[in-house]
Scaffold this motif. Structure first.
Motif, PDB file in Angstrom:
ATOM      1  N   GLN A   1      -2.216 -12.000  -4.137  1.00 13.90           N
ATOM      2  CA  GLN A   1      -2.854 -11.263  -5.226  1.00 13.90           C
ATOM      3  C   GLN A   1      -2.563  -9.766  -5.112  1.00 13.90           C
ATOM      4  O   GLN A   1      -2.265  -9.100  -6.106  1.00 13.90           O
ATOM      5  CB  GLN A   1      -4.370 -11.485  -5.200  1.00 13.90           C
ATOM      6  CG  GLN A   1      -4.804 -12.890  -5.541  1.00 13.90           C
ATOM      7  CD  GLN A   1      -6.300 -13.087  -5.339  1.00 13.90           C
ATOM      8  OE1 GLN A   1      -6.896 -12.546  -4.410  1.00 13.90           O
ATOM      9  NE2 GLN A   1      -6.908 -13.862  -6.233  1.00 13.90           N
ATOM     10  N   ILE A   2      -2.655  -9.244  -3.890  1.00  8.04           N
ATOM     11  CA  ILE A   2      -2.398  -7.820  -3.655  1.00  8.04           C
ATOM     12  C   ILE A   2      -0.989  -7.454  -4.110  1.00  8.04           C
ATOM     13  O   ILE A   2      -0.781  -6.469  -4.816  1.00  8.04           O
ATOM     14  CB  ILE A   2      -2.625  -7.468  -2.162  1.00  8.04           C
ATOM     15  CG1 ILE A   2      -4.123  -7.487  -1.842  1.00  8.04           C
ATOM     16  CG2 ILE A   2      -1.990  -6.127  -1.807  1.00  8.04           C
ATOM     17  CD1 ILE A   2      -4.446  -7.394  -0.358  1.00  8.04           C
TER      18      ILE A   2
ATOM     19  N   ASN B   1      -9.395  -6.152 -15.546  1.00  9.74           N
ATOM     20  CA  ASN B   1     -10.611  -6.232 -16.360  1.00  9.74           C
ATOM     21  C   ASN B   1     -11.794  -6.366 -15.408  1.00  9.74           C
ATOM     22  O   ASN B   1     -11.615  -6.382 -14.184  1.00  9.74           O
ATOM     23  CB  ASN B   1     -10.548  -7.384 -17.379  1.00  9.74           C
ATOM     24  CG  ASN B   1     -10.424  -8.743 -16.726  1.00  9.74           C
ATOM     25  OD1 ASN B   1     -11.007  -9.010 -15.671  1.00  9.74           O
ATOM     26  ND2 ASN B   1      -9.656  -9.628 -17.341  1.00  9.74           N
ATOM     27  N   ASP B   2     -12.991  -6.460 -15.931  1.00  4.14           N
ATOM     28  CA  ASP B   2     -14.196  -6.494 -15.092  1.00  4.14           C
ATOM     29  C   ASP B   2     -14.288  -7.737 -14.208  1.00  4.14           C
ATOM     30  O   ASP B   2     -14.973  -7.722 -13.187  1.00  4.14           O
ATOM     31  CB  ASP B   2     -15.455  -6.391 -15.957  1.00  4.14           C
ATOM     32  CG  ASP B   2     -15.635  -5.009 -16.562  1.00  4.14           C
ATOM     33  OD1 ASP B   2     -15.013  -4.049 -16.049  1.00  4.14           O
ATOM     34  OD2 ASP B   2     -16.387  -4.891 -17.554  1.00  4.14           O
ATOM     35  N   GLU B   3     -13.641  -8.810 -14.599  1.00  5.56           N
ATOM     36  CA  GLU B   3     -13.678 -10.048 -13.812  1.00  5.56           C
ATOM     37  C   GLU B   3     -12.637 -10.077 -12.705  1.00  5.56           C
ATOM     38  O   GLU B   3     -12.701 -10.910 -11.811  1.00  5.56           O
ATOM     39  CB  GLU B   3     -13.490 -11.263 -14.730  1.00  5.56           C
ATOM     40  CG  GLU B   3     -14.680 -11.533 -15.618  1.00  5.56           C
ATOM     41  CD  GLU B   3     -15.962 -11.794 -14.835  1.00  5.56           C
ATOM     42  OE1 GLU B   3     -15.937 -12.641 -13.915  1.00  5.56           O
ATOM     43  OE2 GLU B   3     -16.985 -11.149 -15.128  1.00  5.56           O
ATOM     44  N   CYS B   4     -11.671  -9.181 -12.765  1.00  5.43           N
ATOM     45  CA  CYS B   4     -10.596  -9.145 -11.765  1.00  5.43           C
ATOM     46  C   CYS B   4     -10.933  -8.130 -10.674  1.00  5.43           C
ATOM     47  O   CYS B   4     -11.584  -7.124 -10.927  1.00  5.43           O
ATOM     48  CB  CYS B   4      -9.274  -8.773 -12.426  1.00  5.43           C
ATOM     49  SG  CYS B   4      -8.681 -10.031 -13.559  1.00  5.43           S
ATOM     50  N   ASN B   5     -10.461  -8.416  -9.485  1.00  7.67           N
ATOM     51  CA  ASN B   5     -10.656  -7.494  -8.371  1.00  7.67           C
ATOM     52  C   ASN B   5      -9.500  -6.511  -8.286  1.00  7.67           C
ATOM     53  O   ASN B   5      -8.363  -6.858  -8.576  1.00  7.67           O
ATOM     54  CB  ASN B   5     -10.749  -8.268  -7.055  1.00  7.67           C
ATOM     55  CG  ASN B   5     -11.971  -9.142  -6.996  1.00  7.67           C
ATOM     56  OD1 ASN B   5     -13.063  -8.699  -7.318  1.00  7.67           O
ATOM     57  ND2 ASN B   5     -11.806 -10.379  -6.599  1.00  7.67           N
ATOM     58  N   SER B   6      -9.806  -5.316  -7.852  1.00  3.79           N
ATOM     59  CA  SER B   6      -8.758  -4.346  -7.537  1.00  3.79           C
ATOM     60  C   SER B   6      -8.188  -4.706  -6.169  1.00  3.79           C
ATOM     61  O   SER B   6      -8.780  -5.487  -5.411  1.00  3.79           O
ATOM     62  CB  SER B   6      -9.338  -2.936  -7.494  1.00  3.79           C
ATOM     63  OG  SER B   6     -10.223  -2.813  -6.390  1.00  3.79           O
TER      64      SER B   6
ATOM     65  N   PHE C   1       0.826  -1.214   0.000  1.00  6.20           N
ATOM     66  CA  PHE C   1       0.000   0.000   0.000  1.00  6.20           C
ATOM     67  C   PHE C   1       0.860   1.265   0.000  1.00  6.20           C
ATOM     68  O   PHE C   1       0.504   2.259  -0.632  1.00  6.20           O
ATOM     69  CB  PHE C   1      -0.936   0.042   1.209  1.00  6.20           C
ATOM     70  CG  PHE C   1      -1.822  -1.157   1.374  1.00  6.20           C
ATOM     71  CD1 PHE C   1      -2.200  -1.943   0.291  1.00  6.20           C
ATOM     72  CD2 PHE C   1      -2.267  -1.526   2.625  1.00  6.20           C
ATOM     73  CE1 PHE C   1      -3.011  -3.050   0.447  1.00  6.20           C
ATOM     74  CE2 PHE C   1      -3.090  -2.626   2.793  1.00  6.20           C
ATOM     75  CZ  PHE C   1      -3.455  -3.387   1.712  1.00  6.20           C
ATOM     76  N   LEU C   2       1.987   1.223   0.718  1.00  4.13           N
ATOM     77  CA  LEU C   2       2.866   2.398   0.779  1.00  4.13           C
ATOM     78  C   LEU C   2       3.385   2.804  -0.593  1.00  4.13           C
ATOM     79  O   LEU C   2       3.651   3.980  -0.833  1.00  4.13           O
ATOM     80  CB  LEU C   2       4.049   2.119   1.711  1.00  4.13           C
ATOM     81  CG  LEU C   2       3.762   2.142   3.200  1.00  4.13           C
ATOM     82  CD1 LEU C   2       4.978   1.678   3.991  1.00  4.13           C
ATOM     83  CD2 LEU C   2       3.332   3.530   3.652  1.00  4.13           C
TER      84      LEU C   2
END
Length: 184
Positions: free
Chosen positions: A140-141, A37-42, A24-25
């Motif tokens: 994933q993050i 894309n629309d299927e992936c999470n932010s 995050f930093l």
């Protein structure tokens, strides 16, 4: 439950949280909210899911099912954060719930069966389940963060082409019992 298990697991959870914190930093709000894309999470959506899961699983985990009636899991996959700060506050709220409740485990209650969606787990099984789940999403993050930053990414691990030097430094130390996260 073995006396060394809980301190070890707490260190693993702390390590996983630190990977998210360090990611995050490095990222802007736009990068945290970006979707491939629309299927992936932010990243923000993944954080919302992890936090919702933590609050559900760990609130009164010794006496209540880990899937709380107030949880709206489907809503966790809709980003509603307005800022990076709001996302990080939610992230920290989930981790605080986890750490506070893990610290309620005592020798007297360590054999309690806890439930997640009516499925009984030993405390160790429930912890392992969540440790795996959070590690999956934190991976994933980090991966999304690396994609967003590209060559500006600051590694959270042993840098590419630095393994030999890292190992030489480790093997130059005396053998001893220590946790791998102590010098990160």
């Amino acid at each position: 439950m073995d006396k060394s298990y809980l301190p070890s697991v707490l260190k693993q959870f702390e390590y996983n949280k630190s990977l998210g914190d360090k990611t995050f930093l490095q990222l802007s709000k736009e990068e945290l909210f970006w979707q491939y894309n629309d299927e992936c999470n932010s990243i923000a959506t993944i954080v919302k899911h992890i936090s919702g899961n933590m609050l559900s699983r760990w609130t009164n985990f010794l006496t209540e099912d880990g899937e709380k009636p107030w949880r709206n899991r489907d809503d966790e996959f809709v980003n509603t954060y307005n800022s990076k700060e709001e996302m990080i506050a939610d992230w920290n709220k989930g981790w605080q719930c986890l750490f506070e409740n893990l610290n309620t485990i005592t020798p007297e209650n360590s054999n309690t069966i806890v439930y997640i969606r009516n499925e009984g787990h030993t405390i160790a099984e429930a912890i392992n389940r969540q440790l795996c789940h959070y590690s999956y999403h934190i991976g994933q993050i980090v991966t999304i963060g690396k994609m967003a930053k590209n060559t500006d990414w600051q590694t959270l691990s042993i840098a590419k082409n630095a393994s030999k030097a890292y190992n030489e430094a480790k093997f130059s130390e005396n053998k001893g019992k220590r946790h791998f996260t102590e010098n990160l």
